[in-house]
Design a protein around this motif. Structure first.
Motif, PDB file in Angstrom:
ATOM      1  N   ILE A  27       0.835  -1.208   0.000  1.00  0.00           N
ATOM      2  CA  ILE A  27       0.000   0.000   0.000  1.00  0.00           C
ATOM      3  C   ILE A  27       0.867   1.254   0.000  1.00  0.00           C
ATOM      4  O   ILE A  27       0.624   2.204  -0.745  1.00  0.00           O
ATOM      5  CB  ILE A  27      -0.954  -0.008   1.214  1.00  0.00           C
ATOM      6  CG1 ILE A  27      -1.998  -1.113   1.078  1.00  0.00           C
ATOM      7  CG2 ILE A  27      -1.644   1.350   1.369  1.00  0.00           C
ATOM      8  CD1 ILE A  27      -2.896  -1.265   2.285  1.00  0.00           C
ATOM      9  N   ASN A  31       1.011   3.936  -3.222  1.00  0.00           N
ATOM     10  CA  ASN A  31       0.638   5.338  -3.002  1.00  0.00           C
ATOM     11  C   ASN A  31       1.821   6.270  -3.207  1.00  0.00           C
ATOM     12  O   ASN A  31       1.655   7.399  -3.689  1.00  0.00           O
ATOM     13  CB  ASN A  31       0.064   5.506  -1.594  1.00  0.00           C
ATOM     14  CG  ASN A  31      -1.384   5.067  -1.494  1.00  0.00           C
ATOM     15  OD1 ASN A  31      -2.302   5.765  -1.946  1.00  0.00           O
ATOM     16  ND2 ASN A  31      -1.603   3.904  -0.920  1.00  0.00           N
ATOM     17  N   VAL A  44      -8.500  10.347   0.904  1.00  0.00           N
ATOM     18  CA  VAL A  44      -8.612   8.940   1.292  1.00  0.00           C
ATOM     19  C   VAL A  44      -7.280   8.224   1.092  1.00  0.00           C
ATOM     20  O   VAL A  44      -6.837   7.447   1.954  1.00  0.00           O
ATOM     21  CB  VAL A  44      -9.721   8.234   0.480  1.00  0.00           C
ATOM     22  CG1 VAL A  44      -9.709   6.732   0.751  1.00  0.00           C
ATOM     23  CG2 VAL A  44     -11.089   8.811   0.826  1.00  0.00           C
ATOM     24  N   GLU A  45      -6.606   8.486  -0.025  1.00  0.00           N
ATOM     25  CA  GLU A  45      -5.307   7.858  -0.295  1.00  0.00           C
ATOM     26  C   GLU A  45      -4.262   8.286   0.727  1.00  0.00           C
ATOM     27  O   GLU A  45      -3.425   7.470   1.142  1.00  0.00           O
ATOM     28  CB  GLU A  45      -4.850   8.218  -1.710  1.00  0.00           C
ATOM     29  CG  GLU A  45      -5.646   7.534  -2.813  1.00  0.00           C
ATOM     30  CD  GLU A  45      -5.289   8.040  -4.200  1.00  0.00           C
ATOM     31  OE1 GLU A  45      -5.435   7.267  -5.164  1.00  0.00           O
ATOM     32  OE2 GLU A  45      -4.855   9.214  -4.311  1.00  0.00           O
ATOM     33  N   VAL A  48      -5.050   6.385   3.944  1.00  0.00           N
ATOM     34  CA  VAL A  48      -4.679   4.972   3.791  1.00  0.00           C
ATOM     35  C   VAL A  48      -3.169   4.799   3.874  1.00  0.00           C
ATOM     36  O   VAL A  48      -2.673   3.856   4.500  1.00  0.00           O
ATOM     37  CB  VAL A  48      -5.217   4.414   2.453  1.00  0.00           C
ATOM     38  CG1 VAL A  48      -4.635   3.038   2.175  1.00  0.00           C
ATOM     39  CG2 VAL A  48      -6.737   4.330   2.480  1.00  0.00           C
ATOM     40  N   TYR A 107     -15.781   6.719   4.565  1.00  0.00           N
ATOM     41  CA  TYR A 107     -16.538   5.769   3.747  1.00  0.00           C
ATOM     42  C   TYR A 107     -18.029   5.893   4.030  1.00  0.00           C
ATOM     43  O   TYR A 107     -18.859   5.807   3.124  1.00  0.00           O
ATOM     44  CB  TYR A 107     -16.072   4.337   4.033  1.00  0.00           C
ATOM     45  CG  TYR A 107     -14.798   3.953   3.323  1.00  0.00           C
ATOM     46  CD1 TYR A 107     -14.472   4.485   2.079  1.00  0.00           C
ATOM     47  CD2 TYR A 107     -13.900   3.047   3.891  1.00  0.00           C
ATOM     48  CE1 TYR A 107     -13.298   4.142   1.433  1.00  0.00           C
ATOM     49  CE2 TYR A 107     -12.720   2.701   3.245  1.00  0.00           C
ATOM     50  CZ  TYR A 107     -12.432   3.251   2.015  1.00  0.00           C
ATOM     51  OH  TYR A 107     -11.272   2.909   1.366  1.00  0.00           O
ATOM     52  N   LEU A 281      -8.120  -3.960   2.499  1.00  0.00           N
ATOM     53  CA  LEU A 281      -8.137  -2.659   1.826  1.00  0.00           C
ATOM     54  C   LEU A 281      -7.641  -2.776   0.384  1.00  0.00           C
ATOM     55  O   LEU A 281      -8.154  -2.109  -0.521  1.00  0.00           O
ATOM     56  CB  LEU A 281      -7.258  -1.659   2.591  1.00  0.00           C
ATOM     57  CG  LEU A 281      -7.813  -1.097   3.902  1.00  0.00           C
ATOM     58  CD1 LEU A 281      -6.787  -0.182   4.555  1.00  0.00           C
ATOM     59  CD2 LEU A 281      -9.116  -0.347   3.670  1.00  0.00           C
ATOM     60  N   ASN A 285     -10.044  -1.888  -2.925  1.00  0.00           N
ATOM     61  CA  ASN A 285      -9.710  -0.732  -3.755  1.00  0.00           C
ATOM     62  C   ASN A 285      -9.345  -1.220  -5.149  1.00  0.00           C
ATOM     63  O   ASN A 285      -8.405  -2.008  -5.316  1.00  0.00           O
ATOM     64  CB  ASN A 285      -8.535   0.025  -3.124  1.00  0.00           C
ATOM     65  CG  ASN A 285      -8.185   1.295  -3.865  1.00  0.00           C
ATOM     66  OD1 ASN A 285      -7.665   1.259  -4.972  1.00  0.00           O
ATOM     67  ND2 ASN A 285      -8.456   2.436  -3.247  1.00  0.00           N
ATOM     68  N   SER A 286     -10.095  -0.766  -6.160  1.00  0.00           N
ATOM     69  CA  SER A 286      -9.900  -1.275  -7.530  1.00  0.00           C
ATOM     70  C   SER A 286      -8.482  -1.044  -8.042  1.00  0.00           C
ATOM     71  O   SER A 286      -7.882  -1.924  -8.663  1.00  0.00           O
ATOM     72  CB  SER A 286     -10.914  -0.623  -8.478  1.00  0.00           C
ATOM     73  OG  SER A 286     -10.782   0.785  -8.466  1.00  0.00           O
ATOM     74  N   LYS A 287      -7.912   0.130  -7.769  1.00  0.00           N
ATOM     75  CA  LYS A 287      -6.564   0.449  -8.246  1.00  0.00           C
ATOM     76  C   LYS A 287      -5.517  -0.430  -7.577  1.00  0.00           C
ATOM     77  O   LYS A 287      -4.631  -0.979  -8.249  1.00  0.00           O
ATOM     78  CB  LYS A 287      -6.267   1.931  -8.001  1.00  0.00           C
ATOM     79  CG  LYS A 287      -4.924   2.387  -8.551  1.00  0.00           C
ATOM     80  CD  LYS A 287      -4.760   3.882  -8.428  1.00  0.00           C
ATOM     81  CE  LYS A 287      -4.735   4.322  -6.981  1.00  0.00           C
ATOM     82  NZ  LYS A 287      -4.501   5.772  -6.825  1.00  0.00           N
ATOM     83  N   LEU A 288      -5.608  -0.559  -6.265  1.00  0.00           N
ATOM     84  CA  LEU A 288      -4.660  -1.399  -5.536  1.00  0.00           C
ATOM     85  C   LEU A 288      -4.839  -2.871  -5.906  1.00  0.00           C
ATOM     86  O   LEU A 288      -3.850  -3.613  -6.030  1.00  0.00           O
ATOM     87  CB  LEU A 288      -4.843  -1.210  -4.030  1.00  0.00           C
ATOM     88  CG  LEU A 288      -4.434   0.139  -3.443  1.00  0.00           C
ATOM     89  CD1 LEU A 288      -4.783   0.213  -1.967  1.00  0.00           C
ATOM     90  CD2 LEU A 288      -2.940   0.385  -3.633  1.00  0.00           C
ATOM     91  N   ARG A 289      -6.101  -3.277  -6.092  1.00  0.00           N
ATOM     92  CA  ARG A 289      -6.365  -4.675  -6.447  1.00  0.00           C
ATOM     93  C   ARG A 289      -5.762  -5.022  -7.809  1.00  0.00           C
ATOM     94  O   ARG A 289      -5.152  -6.085  -7.980  1.00  0.00           O
ATOM     95  CB  ARG A 289      -7.867  -4.947  -6.452  1.00  0.00           C
ATOM     96  CG  ARG A 289      -8.217  -6.407  -6.711  1.00  0.00           C
ATOM     97  CD  ARG A 289      -9.704  -6.672  -6.576  1.00  0.00           C
ATOM     98  NE  ARG A 289     -10.493  -5.943  -7.550  1.00  0.00           N
ATOM     99  CZ  ARG A 289     -11.279  -4.924  -7.251  1.00  0.00           C
ATOM    100  NH1 ARG A 289     -11.376  -4.504  -6.003  1.00  0.00           N
ATOM    101  NH2 ARG A 289     -11.977  -4.298  -8.188  1.00  0.00           N
TER     102      ARG A 289
END
Length: 303
Positions: A27, A31, A44-45, A48, A107, A281, A285-289
């Motif tokens: 993570i 980021n 949010v980023e 996180v 959230y 998390l 999260n679509s980007k992290l996933r």
């Protein structure tokens, strides 16, 4: 039997330590790359990322405490060392709990669909709410550190006197229990806020999911699936958060009764939250996933 349980706890603890550092490190890295490329991160980023950094510190501190409990019985430290160890633990643990709580509230404000005026007022002022929570978090951290510093001064004043080894150990043990109790009391605020925000978000998601199922093809609908996954993520966070908070009481009781096996269980259970929730998390999260799946794909190709 006791030795077997200690070995089991040790294996689980080491596994959680490795998994937690990898998930939180991923993570932080993702980021940081976004920060370098885009020159900025969303609120949010940012939360996180700070949450992941604080969790890495918490994971190392819990693991160090576990290692000390397993391999050493008692050791005396100087006043400076007491301050460094205590304040490091208080700061990292405080930030880990509070930023997770702030994230859950954000959230709630962004996802929930309540129509109450009070909720809409907060929803339209997300930045102000975030700023107030950050300032409140800072104030509570300062108060906590001032309160603990008073106990440290009193402890150091008593330790410099000519006392026996057993007396010094007894004073250190009482100080440790006082710190644990103070941390538990100060952690009640973020835990209560996180509990309320998660329960409200679960209610909102559940109601919205019920409405969507009446007008869609059940769980096959992408929107329904997305809300179902969000519901699972929130419930998982709540259970892990509550488990971590429970370790505060287990830790305090085990310290009172000087139960080494209970302390090891507490450390093992305590590592579950900062290690596992960060992976949740990533999946949520679509980007992290997508980045995570890409890394896995490249690792498979390399193998």
């Amino acid at each position: 039997m006791r030795r077997a349980l200690q070995n089991i706890f040790s294996i689980i603890t080491v596994t959680e330590f490795i998994f937690g550092n990898l998930s939180n490190g991923f993570i932080i890295l993702m980021n940081f790359i976004d920060l370098v490329n885009k020159r900025k991160l969303s609120s949010v980023e940012q939360i996180v990322m700070i949450l992941a950094i604080s969790r890495v510190s918490v994971i190392w501190k819990i693991t160090a405490s576990w290692f000390h409990t397993v391999h050493y019985s008692v050791s005396l430290v100087s006043g400076t060392e007491i301050r460094i160890i205590t304040f490091t633990w208080i700061i990292t643990n405080h930030l880990s709990l509070w930023f997770a709580t702030i994230l859950s509230i954000l959230y709630l404000l962004k996802v929930a669909t309540f129509s109450r005026p009070a909720f809409l007022y907060l929803k339209w002022r997300v930045r102000k709410v975030t700023l107030i929570m950050l300032l409140g978090n800072l104030v509570l951290l300062i108060l906590n550190m001032i309160d603990v510093d008073i106990h440290i001064e009193d402890l150091i004043h008593r330790l410099v006197r000519n006392t026996t080894w057993s007396s010094e150990i007894s004073k250190l043990g009482k100080f440790s229990m006082q710190v644990r109790l103070k941390m538990t009391l100060f952690s009640l605020i973020p835990f209560t806020l996180a509990l309320i925000s998660c329960l409200l978000l679960i209610i909102s998601l559940w109601k919205h999911l019920q409405k969507m199922q009446l007008t869609s093809n059940g769980h096959r609908d992408p929107r329904t699936k997305a809300h179902t996954n969000a519901l699972k993520i929130v419930i998982s966070f709540l259970l892990l958060y509550a488990t971590y908070f429970l370790t505060y009481f287990i830790s305090w009781v085990s310290k009172v009764h000087e139960n080494k096996l209970a302390q090891m269980f507490c450390f093992t259970l305590g590592l579950l939250y900062p290690s596992s929730h960060s992976f949740i998390l990533i999946l949520g999260n679509s980007k992290l996933r997508q980045a995570f799946l890409l890394v896995l794909k490249q690792m498979r190709c390399g193998i």
